[in-house]
Write an enzyme that holds these catalytic residues in place. Structure first.
Site, PDB file in Angstrom:
ATOM      1  N   ARG A  30      14.093  51.568  61.638  1.00 54.97           N
ATOM      2  CA  ARG A  30      12.965  50.633  61.483  1.00 54.97           C
ATOM      3  C   ARG A  30      12.525  50.254  62.887  1.00 54.97           C
ATOM      4  O   ARG A  30      13.300  49.660  63.644  1.00 54.97           O
ATOM      5  CB  ARG A  30      13.394  49.416  60.670  1.00 54.97           C
ATOM      6  CG  ARG A  30      12.396  48.270  60.685  1.00 54.97           C
ATOM      7  CD  ARG A  30      12.736  47.177  59.688  1.00 54.97           C
ATOM      8  NE  ARG A  30      12.418  47.601  58.340  1.00 54.97           N
ATOM      9  CZ  ARG A  30      12.054  46.773  57.357  1.00 54.97           C
ATOM     10  NH1 ARG A  30      11.952  45.477  57.582  1.00 54.97           N
ATOM     11  NH2 ARG A  30      11.787  47.223  56.150  1.00 54.97           N
ATOM     12  N   HIS A  65       5.092  52.662  55.780  1.00 53.19           N
ATOM     13  CA  HIS A  65       6.303  52.147  55.139  1.00 53.19           C
ATOM     14  C   HIS A  65       6.566  53.011  53.901  1.00 53.19           C
ATOM     15  O   HIS A  65       6.456  52.567  52.763  1.00 53.19           O
ATOM     16  CB  HIS A  65       6.118  50.691  54.743  1.00 53.19           C
ATOM     17  CG  HIS A  65       7.388  49.947  54.452  1.00 53.19           C
ATOM     18  ND1 HIS A  65       8.627  50.566  54.439  1.00 53.19           N
ATOM     19  CD2 HIS A  65       7.617  48.637  54.151  1.00 53.19           C
ATOM     20  CE1 HIS A  65       9.557  49.679  54.150  1.00 53.19           C
ATOM     21  NE2 HIS A  65       8.971  48.504  53.978  1.00 53.19           N
ATOM     22  N   GLN A 100       8.938  52.004  50.923  1.00 53.48           N
ATOM     23  CA  GLN A 100       8.375  50.996  50.042  1.00 53.48           C
ATOM     24  C   GLN A 100       7.482  51.631  48.984  1.00 53.48           C
ATOM     25  O   GLN A 100       7.553  51.296  47.797  1.00 53.48           O
ATOM     26  CB  GLN A 100       7.567  49.976  50.851  1.00 53.48           C
ATOM     27  CG  GLN A 100       6.891  48.907  50.014  1.00 53.48           C
ATOM     28  CD  GLN A 100       7.870  47.985  49.329  1.00 53.48           C
ATOM     29  OE1 GLN A 100       8.748  47.405  49.972  1.00 53.48           O
ATOM     30  NE2 GLN A 100       7.746  47.835  48.016  1.00 53.48           N
ATOM     31  N   ASP A 149      -0.136  42.070  50.469  1.00 55.01           N
ATOM     32  CA  ASP A 149       0.927  41.939  51.464  1.00 55.01           C
ATOM     33  C   ASP A 149       0.551  40.775  52.374  1.00 55.01           C
ATOM     34  O   ASP A 149      -0.578  40.277  52.333  1.00 55.01           O
ATOM     35  CB  ASP A 149       1.061  43.246  52.262  1.00 55.01           C
ATOM     36  CG  ASP A 149       2.303  43.283  53.158  1.00 55.01           C
ATOM     37  OD1 ASP A 149       3.166  42.383  53.037  1.00 55.01           O
ATOM     38  OD2 ASP A 149       2.396  44.192  53.994  1.00 55.01           O
ATOM     39  N   CYS A 161       5.160  43.739  48.336  1.00 55.63           N
ATOM     40  CA  CYS A 161       6.345  44.365  48.924  1.00 55.63           C
ATOM     41  C   CYS A 161       7.397  43.339  49.342  1.00 55.63           C
ATOM     42  O   CYS A 161       8.559  43.709  49.563  1.00 55.63           O
ATOM     43  CB  CYS A 161       5.947  45.226  50.116  1.00 55.63           C
ATOM     44  SG  CYS A 161       4.986  44.369  51.370  1.00 55.63           S
ATOM     45  N   ARG A 192      13.828  49.660  44.968  1.00 57.36           N
ATOM     46  CA  ARG A 192      14.131  50.171  46.304  1.00 57.36           C
ATOM     47  C   ARG A 192      15.465  50.905  46.287  1.00 57.36           C
ATOM     48  O   ARG A 192      15.626  51.957  46.921  1.00 57.36           O
ATOM     49  CB  ARG A 192      14.165  49.022  47.323  1.00 57.36           C
ATOM     50  CG  ARG A 192      12.851  48.295  47.535  1.00 57.36           C
ATOM     51  CD  ARG A 192      11.807  49.197  48.173  1.00 57.36           C
ATOM     52  NE  ARG A 192      12.196  49.625  49.501  1.00 57.36           N
ATOM     53  CZ  ARG A 192      11.997  48.917  50.605  1.00 57.36           C
ATOM     54  NH1 ARG A 192      11.401  47.735  50.545  1.00 57.36           N
ATOM     55  NH2 ARG A 192      12.373  49.374  51.787  1.00 57.36           N
TER      56      ARG A 192
END
Length: 320
Positions: free
Chosen positions: A115, A142, A145, A237, A277, A305
């Protein structure tokens, strides 16, 4: 029993050596991964030794709850394990070059999950690593996700055929990944952002090309009511992503008319679901009543996830 061919269904390795952006998977591979994630979720015991003794390195420059924990747990529940290295006090490549880090880690680990603030850091790791490098979030994409998101959509509707998703907010990494994955899967998507905050032109062009192949559409609009009209899923988001904190106040002003409220959800398709998310700033990009409503599937996304990461690890590290 061959642990790489569980009786509940075989899985296959993906062609791409690394998973840095959503388009690294073909449309067929993406569909196969989502199918595998559903099977792993239903009967996890059949896959508990599939990655026995396999090791995953996690390098994180940014905070994480869902991504870090579900990747570590996914490896563990598949018979492997993860080792976490916190880089929040010094970014990857500062203490020693990313190419040296990669060539150390690929001697010890079977995959590297990173990340990062800069997507270029991921690309540098991938250029020098002999083992798969997986994007756990960069400023550009991402993709992990999006896997969980479309697994959730698939569970709700049973198929992607004829679906439209509306994304309301900043044209950020999450928006890019949703756009690319939607286009691959044949889901139409409307990105709704104020002027100057839409998706990057190059990503928009690539997504539209994929959408043309799948028979879907990718549109960018500034009117929230136009965006959610007919949408089966309304997604938002935070207005200020990690790394953009110095723009917080100006973004609050720019996005003040882009909150997902009960009225916005009522303007979508009957039975539309709300998606986020997480983490969410209630009262900014979404009202508390929406995120706590029966339409909200945000915690289903979070749960998924884990299952999406299991399927990704299985396919990236090789299957049958």
């Amino acid at each position: 029993m061959n642990i790489h061919a569980p009786p509940f269904g075989a899985y296959r390795a993906v062609k791409a050596h690394h998973f840095l952006r959503d388009s690294d998977l073909s449309a067929d591979e993406l569909r196969s991964l989502l199918d595998l994630a559903r099977r792993v979720k239903i009967q996890p015991e059949l896959y508990r030794d599939a990655l026995r003794h396999r090791a995953v390195a996690l390098l994180f420059e940014k905070p994480s709850l869902r991504t870090r924990m579900t990747i570590e747990l996914a490896a563990l529940q598949l018979g492997g394990f993860g080792v976490f290295q916190d880089h929040r006090d010094g970014r990857i490549g500062e203490r020693e070059p990313a190419r040296d880090i990669a060539r150390n880690l690929d001697r010890w680990f079977d995959a590297i999950v990173a990340r990062t603030y800069s997507h270029k850091t991921l690309e540098s790791l991938a250029a020098w690593s002999k083992v798969p490098v997986i994007n756990a979030l960069s400023e550009s994409y991402h993709p992990c996700q999006a896997l969980a998101d479309f697994l959730t959509v698939l569970e709700v509707y049973g198929s992607f055929e004829g679906l439209k998703m509306a994304y309301v907010g900043d044209g950020n990494n999450v928006a890019h990944s949703l756009m690319h994955s939607a286009a691959q899967l044949g889901v139409s998507i409307s990105i709704c952002s104020p002027a100057g905050y839409g998706p990057r032109p190059d990503d928009l062009a690539l997504a539209r090309a994929a959408a043309a192949r799948s028979g879907s559409a990718v549109e960018v609009v500034s009117d929230i009511w136009e965006a959610v009209d007919g949408a089966a899923a309304v997604y938002t988001d935070v207005w200020t992503s990690m790394g953009w904190e110095d723009e917080t106040q100006q973004r609050r002003i720019a996005f003040s008319d882009y909150q997902v409220t009960d009225e916005v959800m009522a303007a979508a398709r009957d039975g539309a679901v709300f998606m986020h998310c997480l983490p969410a700033l209630r009262g900014q990009e979404v009202s508390d009543s929406v995120i706590e409503s029966a339409q909200s599937v945000v915690f289903d996304q979070a749960e998924n996830r884990l299952h999406a990461h299991k399927a990704l690890l299985l396919m990236m590290l090789g299957g049958s």
